[in-house]
Design a protein around this motif. Sequence first.
Motif, PDB file in Angstrom:
ATOM      1  N   VAL A  11       0.845  -1.207   0.000  1.00 15.62           N
ATOM      2  CA  VAL A  11       0.000   0.000   0.000  1.00 15.62           C
ATOM      3  C   VAL A  11       0.876   1.252   0.000  1.00 15.62           C
ATOM      4  CG1 VAL A  11      -1.650   1.326   1.358  1.00 15.62           C
ATOM      5  CG2 VAL A  11      -1.958  -1.147   1.067  1.00 15.62           C
ATOM      6  N   GLU A  12       1.937   1.247   0.798  1.00 12.80           N
ATOM      7  CA  GLU A  12       2.825   2.408   0.840  1.00 12.80           C
ATOM      8  C   GLU A  12       3.559   2.578  -0.483  1.00 12.80           C
ATOM      9  OE1 GLU A  12       6.453   4.262   3.584  1.00 12.80           O
ATOM     10  OE2 GLU A  12       5.474   2.356   4.130  1.00 12.80           O
ATOM     11  N   ALA A  13       3.967   1.473  -1.106  1.00 16.24           N
ATOM     12  CA  ALA A  13       4.646   1.564  -2.398  1.00 16.24           C
ATOM     13  C   ALA A  13       3.717   2.132  -3.472  1.00 16.24           C
ATOM     14  CB  ALA A  13       5.169   0.197  -2.816  1.00 16.24           C
ATOM     15  N   LEU A  14       2.449   1.748  -3.418  1.00 16.06           N
ATOM     16  CA  LEU A  14       1.485   2.295  -4.373  1.00 16.06           C
ATOM     17  C   LEU A  14       1.257   3.786  -4.133  1.00 16.06           C
ATOM     18  CD1 LEU A  14      -1.144  -0.620  -4.460  1.00 16.06           C
ATOM     19  CD2 LEU A  14       0.532  -0.040  -6.216  1.00 16.06           C
ATOM     20  N   GLU A  15       1.224   4.183  -2.867  1.00 15.37           N
ATOM     21  CA  GLU A  15       1.060   5.604  -2.565  1.00 15.37           C
ATOM     22  C   GLU A  15       2.262   6.425  -3.036  1.00 15.37           C
ATOM     23  OE1 GLU A  15       0.419   5.681   1.580  1.00 15.37           O
ATOM     24  OE2 GLU A  15      -1.690   5.022   1.482  1.00 15.37           O
ATOM     25  N   ARG A  16       3.472   5.833  -2.951  1.00 15.02           N
ATOM     26  CA  ARG A  16       4.693   6.517  -3.387  1.00 15.02           C
ATOM     27  C   ARG A  16       4.893   6.425  -4.902  1.00 15.02           C
ATOM     28  NH1 ARG A  16       8.825   7.225   0.584  1.00 15.02           N
ATOM     29  NH2 ARG A  16       8.131   6.660   2.680  1.00 15.02           N
ATOM     30  N   ASN A  17       3.972   5.685  -5.587  1.00 17.23           N
ATOM     31  CA  ASN A  17       4.070   5.501  -7.041  1.00 17.23           C
ATOM     32  C   ASN A  17       5.360   4.771  -7.415  1.00 17.23           C
ATOM     33  OD1 ASN A  17       3.118   5.602  -9.659  1.00 17.23           O
ATOM     34  ND2 ASN A  17       3.943   7.645 -10.057  1.00 17.23           N
ATOM     35  N   THR A  18       5.766   3.815  -6.587  1.00 18.83           N
ATOM     36  CA  THR A  18       6.953   2.983  -6.860  1.00 18.83           C
ATOM     37  C   THR A  18       6.515   1.515  -6.849  1.00 18.83           C
ATOM     38  OG1 THR A  18       7.473   2.962  -4.501  1.00 18.83           O
ATOM     39  CG2 THR A  18       8.550   4.643  -5.895  1.00 18.83           C
ATOM     40  N   ALA A  19       5.731   1.138  -7.875  1.00 20.72           N
ATOM     41  CA  ALA A  19       5.129  -0.200  -7.921  1.00 20.72           C
ATOM     42  C   ALA A  19       6.120  -1.215  -8.433  1.00 20.72           C
ATOM     43  CB  ALA A  19       3.875  -0.158  -8.796  1.00 20.72           C
ATOM     44  N   ARG A  20       7.054  -1.626  -7.553  1.00 17.43           N
ATOM     45  CA  ARG A  20       8.026  -2.663  -7.881  1.00 17.43           C
ATOM     46  C   ARG A  20       8.292  -3.496  -6.639  1.00 17.43           C
ATOM     47  NH1 ARG A  20       9.629   1.546 -11.138  1.00 17.43           N
ATOM     48  NH2 ARG A  20      10.071   1.001 -13.333  1.00 17.43           N
ATOM     49  N   ALA A  21       8.728  -4.747  -6.857  1.00 18.86           N
ATOM     50  CA  ALA A  21       9.000  -5.625  -5.720  1.00 18.86           C
ATOM     51  C   ALA A  21      10.193  -5.135  -4.926  1.00 18.86           C
ATOM     52  CB  ALA A  21       9.229  -7.056  -6.220  1.00 18.86           C
ATOM     53  N   CYS A  22      11.210  -4.521  -5.579  1.00 19.12           N
ATOM     54  CA  CYS A  22      12.370  -4.032  -4.856  1.00 19.12           C
ATOM     55  C   CYS A  22      11.993  -2.892  -3.922  1.00 19.12           C
ATOM     56  CB  CYS A  22      13.448  -3.607  -5.832  1.00 19.12           C
ATOM     57  SG  CYS A  22      12.946  -2.290  -6.947  1.00 19.12           S
ATOM     58  N   SER A  23      11.033  -2.052  -4.348  1.00 15.26           N
ATOM     59  CA  SER A  23      10.565  -0.974  -3.472  1.00 15.26           C
ATOM     60  C   SER A  23       9.848  -1.535  -2.269  1.00 15.26           C
ATOM     61  CB  SER A  23       9.655  -0.033  -4.261  1.00 15.26           C
ATOM     62  OG  SER A  23       9.137   0.973  -3.417  1.00 15.26           O
ATOM     63  N   VAL A  24       9.057  -2.577  -2.478  1.00  8.18           N
ATOM     64  CA  VAL A  24       8.355  -3.222  -1.360  1.00  8.18           C
ATOM     65  C   VAL A  24       9.366  -3.840  -0.405  1.00  8.18           C
ATOM     66  CG1 VAL A  24       6.731  -5.049  -0.736  1.00  8.18           C
ATOM     67  CG2 VAL A  24       6.307  -3.634  -2.764  1.00  8.18           C
ATOM     68  N   ALA A  25      10.411  -4.456  -0.931  1.00  8.29           N
ATOM     69  CA  ALA A  25      11.440  -5.043  -0.071  1.00  8.29           C
ATOM     70  C   ALA A  25      12.142  -3.967   0.753  1.00  8.29           C
ATOM     71  CB  ALA A  25      12.440  -5.817  -0.930  1.00  8.29           C
ATOM     72  N   PHE A  26      12.423  -2.828   0.131  1.00 10.46           N
ATOM     73  CA  PHE A  26      13.068  -1.733   0.858  1.00 10.46           C
ATOM     74  C   PHE A  26      12.187  -1.246   2.003  1.00 10.46           C
ATOM     75  CE2 PHE A  26      13.512   2.872   1.361  1.00 10.46           C
ATOM     76  CZ  PHE A  26      14.835   2.956   1.777  1.00 10.46           C
ATOM     77  N   LEU A  27      10.913  -1.086   1.735  1.00 10.88           N
ATOM     78  CA  LEU A  27       9.992  -0.627   2.777  1.00 10.88           C
ATOM     79  C   LEU A  27       9.846  -1.661   3.886  1.00 10.88           C
ATOM     80  CD1 LEU A  27       7.218   0.950   0.483  1.00 10.88           C
ATOM     81  CD2 LEU A  27       8.920   2.154   1.859  1.00 10.88           C
ATOM     82  N   LEU A  28       9.902  -2.918   3.547  1.00  4.92           N
ATOM     83  CA  LEU A  28       9.790  -3.949   4.573  1.00  4.92           C
ATOM     84  C   LEU A  28      11.007  -3.957   5.491  1.00  4.92           C
ATOM     85  CD1 LEU A  28       8.252  -6.936   2.582  1.00  4.92           C
ATOM     86  CD2 LEU A  28       7.227  -5.747   4.514  1.00  4.92           C
ATOM     87  N   ARG A  29      12.186  -3.704   4.952  1.00  5.93           N
ATOM     88  CA  ARG A  29      13.386  -3.713   5.785  1.00  5.93           C
ATOM     89  C   ARG A  29      13.386  -2.545   6.764  1.00  5.93           C
ATOM     90  NH1 ARG A  29      15.766  -4.848   0.604  1.00  5.93           N
ATOM     91  NH2 ARG A  29      16.209  -7.097   0.407  1.00  5.93           N
ATOM     92  N   ARG A  30      12.667  -1.494   6.435  1.00  5.30           N
ATOM     93  CA  ARG A  30      12.565  -0.359   7.364  1.00  5.30           C
ATOM     94  C   ARG A  30      11.616  -0.642   8.504  1.00  5.30           C
ATOM     95  NH1 ARG A  30      11.101   4.817   4.013  1.00  5.30           N
ATOM     96  NH2 ARG A  30      11.031   5.587   6.167  1.00  5.30           N
ATOM     97  N   GLN A  31      10.752  -1.630   8.344  1.00  6.42           N
ATOM     98  CA  GLN A  31       9.796  -1.956   9.394  1.00  6.42           C
ATOM     99  C   GLN A  31      10.440  -2.921  10.371  1.00  6.42           C
ATOM    100  OE1 GLN A  31       6.270  -3.555   7.642  1.00  6.42           O
ATOM    101  NE2 GLN A  31       5.913  -1.792   6.293  1.00  6.42           N
ATOM    102  N   PRO A  32      10.035  -2.863  11.653  1.00  9.47           N
ATOM    103  CA  PRO A  32      10.572  -3.820  12.630  1.00  9.47           C
ATOM    104  C   PRO A  32      10.116  -5.234  12.292  1.00  9.47           C
ATOM    105  CG  PRO A  32       8.751  -2.569  13.575  1.00  9.47           C
ATOM    106  CD  PRO A  32       9.070  -1.910  12.267  1.00  9.47           C
ATOM    107  N   ARG A  33      11.060  -6.168  12.449  1.00  8.10           N
ATOM    108  CA  ARG A  33      10.714  -7.552  12.150  1.00  8.10           C
ATOM    109  C   ARG A  33       9.782  -8.104  13.225  1.00  8.10           C
ATOM    110  NH1 ARG A  33      14.030 -10.017   8.417  1.00  8.10           N
ATOM    111  NH2 ARG A  33      15.808  -8.767   7.730  1.00  8.10           N
ATOM    112  N   PRO A  34       8.898  -8.994  12.871  1.00 14.63           N
ATOM    113  CA  PRO A  34       7.995  -9.576  13.874  1.00 14.63           C
ATOM    114  C   PRO A  34       8.797 -10.405  14.883  1.00 14.63           C
ATOM    115  CG  PRO A  34       7.815 -10.731  11.774  1.00 14.63           C
ATOM    116  CD  PRO A  34       8.661  -9.525  11.528  1.00 14.63           C
ATOM    117  N   ARG A  35       8.430 -10.217  16.140  1.00 17.80           N
ATOM    118  CA  ARG A  35       9.107 -10.961  17.224  1.00 17.80           C
ATOM    119  C   ARG A  35       8.727 -12.429  17.135  1.00 17.80           C
ATOM    120  NH1 ARG A  35       7.875  -8.335  22.829  1.00 17.80           N
ATOM    121  NH2 ARG A  35       9.277 -10.064  23.363  1.00 17.80           N
ATOM    122  N   ARG A  36       9.711 -13.283  17.366  1.00 21.38           N
ATOM    123  CA  ARG A  36       9.465 -14.721  17.349  1.00 21.38           C
ATOM    124  C   ARG A  36       9.026 -15.166  18.735  1.00 21.38           C
ATOM    125  NH1 ARG A  36      11.396 -16.211  12.501  1.00 21.38           N
ATOM    126  NH2 ARG A  36      13.059 -14.924  11.584  1.00 21.38           N
TER     127      ARG A  36
END
Length: 494
Positions: free
Chosen positions: A432-457
């Motif tokens: 959703v954030e990648a679509l809002e930024r108009n960067t509709a690519r998997a690499c952009s989604v991967a970049f945004l995911l790395r900025r988010q905290p990883r789920p605790r195990r």
Amino acid sequence: MISLETRAQIRRYFYAEHWKIGTIARELGVHPDAVRNAIEAQRFSGAQPVRPSIVDSYLEFIRRTLDQHPRLRATRIYQMVRDRGYTGSVVQLRRAVARLRPQIREPFLRLETFPGEQAQVDWAHFGHVMVGRARRALSCFVMTLSYSRALYLEFFFDQTTENFLRGHVHGFQAWNGQPRVILYDNLKSAVLERRGAQILFNPRLLELSGHYHFAPQACQVRAGNQKGRVERAIRYVRDSFWAGRTFTTLAECNRQAWLWRDQVAHQRRWPGEDGRTVEQVFAEEQPRLMPPPLHLFTTDRIETVCSHKTIYVRFDLNDYSIPPEAVDRPLTLVASDTTVRLLDGTLEIARHPRTYDRQKQVLDPSHREAVLKLKRKAFHATPAGRLEQAVPESKTLLDLAFAQGESAGSQTAQLLKLLAEYGPAALRRAIVEALERNTARACSVAFLLRRQPRPRRVALDLSHNPQAQSVDVRPHDLETYDELARTEDDDPEQ
């Protein structure tokens, strides 16, 4: 030559009612010249003398020839008088032959039948009607009891054997019984073939007669007088019921026909006696009819059908839907006048109201939903389908990436890896954030995911499952866990 009664009727329509000559001719079924002759006969009979004709000198010869050979054709007589010096036209001679030919009328005996003994059956054609886009022939099934003249009539859209049998069954129900003998013309629904006195009846008619215990009989060829009562009944239906009648549906037409039968046809005077009506005589005849059987005769049309690609089978110009699992399998179609049923063996798999339109699709919504469910199931078995099922927003991103020249397969594979690593909720937020930024690519989604905290195990508590505690787990090389211990600051891509 017209009769004196017709001549008087013509003069009354012309002089009293002021009808036109063409209208009188159409109403009485005569030629307009006959109408003019009847109207102007008196004026010309006294004022204009009869002119001599070239055929007059041969009239005595023509009369003698016709007395000896009453059926001799006019063309042969024309050749004979030409050899004797006649120079006129064949048209003049034809008129003279028609005037001089002796009229041979076959005498008939009056048909006498016992109550409940005989009925007569025939079809009558009533033109064509439009049903939606289809032009259907409208026919009337007419059955009359020879003794009481009681009628049964029903209109159908064709003269098929099924409707022929259906008319019998409905008529027997209306009379609450059936006669011992039914007389037919040589129509194909009754007589398939005849050779002299030998008659081959339609097998379906024989099945009907065996079920209701009556004997079918066929008239002689070109002997319509033998079933004159049903012929007169048909003429009565045309003149008394059909003339000036309007209707919108076949059911409405039959409703009006049965109402006319009860209120008009059965209230007319019985031909055998002046003091009683047809309805009163039928009430006396009805107990003499044979009692109906316990079960009705089946008049449904049965065909074998098969759909090779679509979920539709074709019947009578229209398509009827079937379940998708029945495609490419032989099915049995059973059609009544109101319903179409599809059977797989003895199991009914579809039922539809019958339509008499043309090129119409009769669809059961459950059949369409079953097809769509199979399509969705097949789609979810693909990588893109699994991704869309987990994260519906991924479809929009893949469409935009493909429009920008990216490989759909490569983008889908990358998003599936991110789905396995981060889970559907995190992936959805990143897309959703990648679509809002108009960067509709998997690499952009991967970049945004790395900025988010990883789920605790979450550590698993196996205290409530002693069996799981006793499972022997072979340890792995610890070097494989170094990657998990690395922090975001150690990531070389940032």
